[in-house]
Design an enzyme around this catalytic site. Structure first.
Site, PDB file in Angstrom:
ATOM      1  N   LYS A 268     -56.295 -21.611  -4.416  1.00 19.25           N
ATOM      2  CA  LYS A 268     -55.527 -22.651  -5.123  1.00 19.25           C
ATOM      3  C   LYS A 268     -54.167 -22.134  -5.563  1.00 19.25           C
ATOM      4  O   LYS A 268     -54.030 -20.967  -5.932  1.00 19.25           O
ATOM      5  CB  LYS A 268     -56.320 -23.139  -6.347  1.00 19.25           C
ATOM      6  CG  LYS A 268     -57.786 -23.419  -6.015  1.00 19.25           C
ATOM      7  CD  LYS A 268     -58.572 -23.990  -7.163  1.00 19.25           C
ATOM      8  CE  LYS A 268     -60.051 -24.046  -6.806  1.00 19.25           C
ATOM      9  NZ  LYS A 268     -60.782 -22.800  -7.087  1.00 19.25           N
TER      10      LYS A 268
ATOM     11  N   TYR B 286     -58.046 -16.734 -11.318  1.00 15.47           N
ATOM     12  CA  TYR B 286     -59.326 -16.122 -11.700  1.00 15.47           C
ATOM     13  C   TYR B 286     -59.195 -14.591 -11.783  1.00 15.47           C
ATOM     14  O   TYR B 286     -60.119 -13.904 -12.221  1.00 15.47           O
ATOM     15  CB  TYR B 286     -60.451 -16.503 -10.718  1.00 15.47           C
ATOM     16  CG  TYR B 286     -60.671 -17.990 -10.522  1.00 15.47           C
ATOM     17  CD1 TYR B 286     -60.198 -18.924 -11.451  1.00 15.47           C
ATOM     18  CD2 TYR B 286     -61.357 -18.475  -9.409  1.00 15.47           C
ATOM     19  CE1 TYR B 286     -60.398 -20.285 -11.262  1.00 15.47           C
ATOM     20  CE2 TYR B 286     -61.563 -19.841  -9.217  1.00 15.47           C
ATOM     21  CZ  TYR B 286     -61.076 -20.729 -10.146  1.00 15.47           C
ATOM     22  OH  TYR B 286     -61.277 -22.080  -9.942  1.00 15.47           O
TER      23      TYR B 286
ATOM     24  N   ASP C 278     -65.325 -20.048  -3.118  1.00 16.42           N
ATOM     25  CA  ASP C 278     -64.229 -20.766  -3.785  1.00 16.42           C
ATOM     26  C   ASP C 278     -63.475 -19.787  -4.691  1.00 16.42           C
ATOM     27  O   ASP C 278     -64.069 -19.165  -5.566  1.00 16.42           O
ATOM     28  CB  ASP C 278     -64.792 -21.916  -4.622  1.00 16.42           C
ATOM     29  CG  ASP C 278     -63.670 -22.718  -5.259  1.00 16.42           C
ATOM     30  OD1 ASP C 278     -63.116 -23.591  -4.554  1.00 16.42           O
ATOM     31  OD2 ASP C 278     -63.313 -22.451  -6.425  1.00 16.42           O
TER      32      ASP C 278
ATOM     33  N   GLY D 145     -62.755 -33.090  12.350  1.00 10.27           N
ATOM     34  CA  GLY D 145     -64.089 -32.649  12.785  1.00 10.27           C
ATOM     35  C   GLY D 145     -64.517 -31.328  12.168  1.00 10.27           C
ATOM     36  O   GLY D 145     -65.690 -30.949  12.261  1.00 10.27           O
TER      37      GLY D 145
ATOM     38  N   LEU E 218     -72.390 -26.276  -0.039  1.00 14.25           N
ATOM     39  CA  LEU E 218     -72.627 -25.373  -1.165  1.00 14.25           C
ATOM     40  C   LEU E 218     -71.757 -24.131  -1.006  1.00 14.25           C
ATOM     41  O   LEU E 218     -71.711 -23.535   0.075  1.00 14.25           O
ATOM     42  CB  LEU E 218     -74.110 -24.968  -1.193  1.00 14.25           C
ATOM     43  CG  LEU E 218     -74.526 -23.956  -2.244  1.00 14.25           C
ATOM     44  CD1 LEU E 218     -74.394 -24.520  -3.651  1.00 14.25           C
ATOM     45  CD2 LEU E 218     -75.967 -23.510  -2.008  1.00 14.25           C
ATOM     46  N   GLY E 219     -71.064 -23.778  -2.079  1.00 14.99           N
ATOM     47  CA  GLY E 219     -70.247 -22.560  -2.038  1.00 14.99           C
ATOM     48  C   GLY E 219     -70.486 -21.741  -3.287  1.00 14.99           C
ATOM     49  O   GLY E 219     -71.053 -22.222  -4.275  1.00 14.99           O
ATOM     50  N   LEU E 220     -70.022 -20.490  -3.243  1.00 11.38           N
ATOM     51  CA  LEU E 220     -70.112 -19.638  -4.431  1.00 11.38           C
ATOM     52  C   LEU E 220     -68.836 -19.808  -5.244  1.00 11.38           C
ATOM     53  O   LEU E 220     -67.730 -19.574  -4.746  1.00 11.38           O
ATOM     54  CB  LEU E 220     -70.255 -18.163  -4.022  1.00 11.38           C
ATOM     55  CG  LEU E 220     -70.341 -17.190  -5.212  1.00 11.38           C
ATOM     56  CD1 LEU E 220     -71.716 -17.278  -5.893  1.00 11.38           C
ATOM     57  CD2 LEU E 220     -70.066 -15.753  -4.778  1.00 11.38           C
ATOM     58  N   GLY E 221     -68.965 -20.224  -6.505  1.00 11.52           N
ATOM     59  CA  GLY E 221     -67.814 -20.292  -7.404  1.00 11.52           C
ATOM     60  C   GLY E 221     -67.488 -18.900  -7.917  1.00 11.52           C
ATOM     61  O   GLY E 221     -68.393 -18.067  -8.100  1.00 11.52           O
TER      62      GLY E 221
ATOM     63  N   HIS F 214     -53.871 -26.456  -7.898  1.00 12.79           N
ATOM     64  CA  HIS F 214     -54.937 -26.243  -8.886  1.00 12.79           C
ATOM     65  C   HIS F 214     -54.941 -27.303  -9.988  1.00 12.79           C
ATOM     66  O   HIS F 214     -56.004 -27.777 -10.395  1.00 12.79           O
ATOM     67  CB  HIS F 214     -54.790 -24.843  -9.490  1.00 12.79           C
ATOM     68  CG  HIS F 214     -56.052 -24.264 -10.017  1.00 12.79           C
ATOM     69  ND1 HIS F 214     -56.339 -22.926  -9.977  1.00 12.79           N
ATOM     70  CD2 HIS F 214     -57.130 -24.843 -10.604  1.00 12.79           C
ATOM     71  CE1 HIS F 214     -57.529 -22.703 -10.512  1.00 12.79           C
ATOM     72  NE2 HIS F 214     -58.029 -23.855 -10.896  1.00 12.79           N
TER      73      HIS F 214
ATOM     74  N   PRO G  78     -69.052 -26.222   4.370  1.00 12.96           N
ATOM     75  CA  PRO G  78     -70.412 -26.132   3.832  1.00 12.96           C
ATOM     76  C   PRO G  78     -70.498 -26.760   2.441  1.00 12.96           C
ATOM     77  O   PRO G  78     -69.634 -26.509   1.594  1.00 12.96           O
ATOM     78  CB  PRO G  78     -70.655 -24.616   3.764  1.00 12.96           C
ATOM     79  CG  PRO G  78     -69.719 -24.030   4.772  1.00 12.96           C
ATOM     80  CD  PRO G  78     -68.500 -24.914   4.757  1.00 12.96           C
TER      81      PRO G  78
END
Ligand code: A2P
Length: 316
Positions: free
Chosen positions: A77, A48, A43, A9, A15-18, A110, A13
């Site tokens: 990741k 990164y 994300d 449940g 849409l996320g910010l990469g 990843h 969201p």
């Protein structure tokens, strides 16, 4: 905000910010701006090399009351050099320390590719571990432990094909609930999405705008430019929106989570407004006729001569 739902449940969201390619020095402001704009999903990944700065931005947002921890969905990741079962939790704890969090909402493997522990980056074939040396299922057992310890509310994978996923689905105790893959109109991957959705695995679209800011070593001279595509531009014009908004709305229309990267305030806002865009069936059909497939992140960096990984192991 529209979301995708997990078995228990919980909602993620859509849409996320990469943050792939977002440099330290840029990502702090980008994350804060996104959260102020209304984004509730970030994300991340240790590879990164900006998680410490993302962590500082999250702390600031919590302190200033922009969002509470419970209101924001954070994904990270597991990098390829921590695929042995007993390396997973220590790697996750390092990420949590950098992000200054007690838990992740989602933790992903990843890549279905393993490196030796001291090889964050690969320079020669001997730096890899083969599937015999580091079986995917062993890595997954580490992910299950992370879930049981409450360090990640959901666990999943990234860059997995049907064969990789089947191996996990057939043997797991805790289900993989996400597959994050490259998706855009030149690589719609309908069959892989169908397989995932049939098996209770949600899908996230990475490189939704074509990741033109990739390092030049990862780019081909003649690669297509999604934002400059005539069909995408004509649909954008018709709706009085931008090409990026068409690409993001296309992903949302297909019920895939989407994580456009930007470090620019106005583009972060523009991308968020894609949530208000509704593409119709005619638009979707026009987009489905675009000529692909084209993979921007082709994984060829894992398949150098002598590597245990071949292109045919990576993609369906
Ligand atoms: P910037 O960070 O300067 O905004 P992807 O999400 O596919 O990896 O693509 C990221 C690239 O797309 C970056 O170069 C980013 O630049 C750019 N970008 C992000 N949002 C938009 C937008 N709304 N319009 C044009 N380019 C964008």
């Amino acid at each position: 905000m529209k979301s995708v739902k997990f078995e228990n449940g919980d909602e993620m969201p859509i849409l996320g910010l990469g943050t792939w390619k977002s440099k330290p020095g840029e990502v702090y402001d980008a994350v804060l701006h996104a959260l102020k704009c209304g984004y509730r999903h970030i994300d991340c990944a240790p590879i990164y090399q900006n998680e410490k700065e993302v962590g500082k931005a999250l702390q600031k947002a919590f302190k200033d009351g922009i969002v509470s921890r419970e209101e924001v969905f954070v994904t990270s990741k597991l990098w390829n050099n921590a695929h042995k079962k007993d390396q997973v939790i220590p790697a996750l704890k390092r990420t949590l320390k950098d992000l200054k969090l007690d838990y992740l909402d989602l933790y992903l493997i990843h890549w279905p590719v393993s490196h030796k522990e001291d090889k964050v980056n690969i320079s020669e074939p001997g730096d890899f571990l083969s599937y015999d040396e580091a079986p995917l299922m062993e890595t997954w057992e580490g992910m299950e432990e992370a879930f049981h310890e409450g360090l990640a509310n959901h666990v999943g994978v990234s860059n997995f094909n049907v064969k990789h996923l089947t191996e996990i689905l057939d043997n797991c105790e805790v289900m993989p609930e996400m597959n994050q893959i490259e998706l855009h109109p030149l690589l719609p991957q309908d069959e892989l999405i169908e397989f995932c959705h049939e098996n209770g695995v949600q899908v996230t679209a990475y490189s939704p705008l074509g990741s033109t800011d990739r390092a030049s070593a990862m780019k081909k001279d003649d690669e297509p430019n999604l934002l400059d595509n005539e069909t995408i531009k004509s649909i954008a014009q018709k709706h009085h929106i931008s090409p990026a908004q068409v690409l993001i709305a296309w992903a949302i229309e297909r019920d895939t989570v989407v994580i456009p990267k930007s470090v620019n305030e106005s583009r972060i806002r523009e991308n968020f407004k894609s949530l208000d865009v509704e593409l119709n069936q005619v638009d979707m059909e026009k987009i489905s006729k675009l000529k692909g497939p084209y993979r921007f992140v082709d994984g060829s960096f894992w398949t150098m001569e002598g590597s245990p990984y071949k292109m045919e192991d990576l993609w369906d």
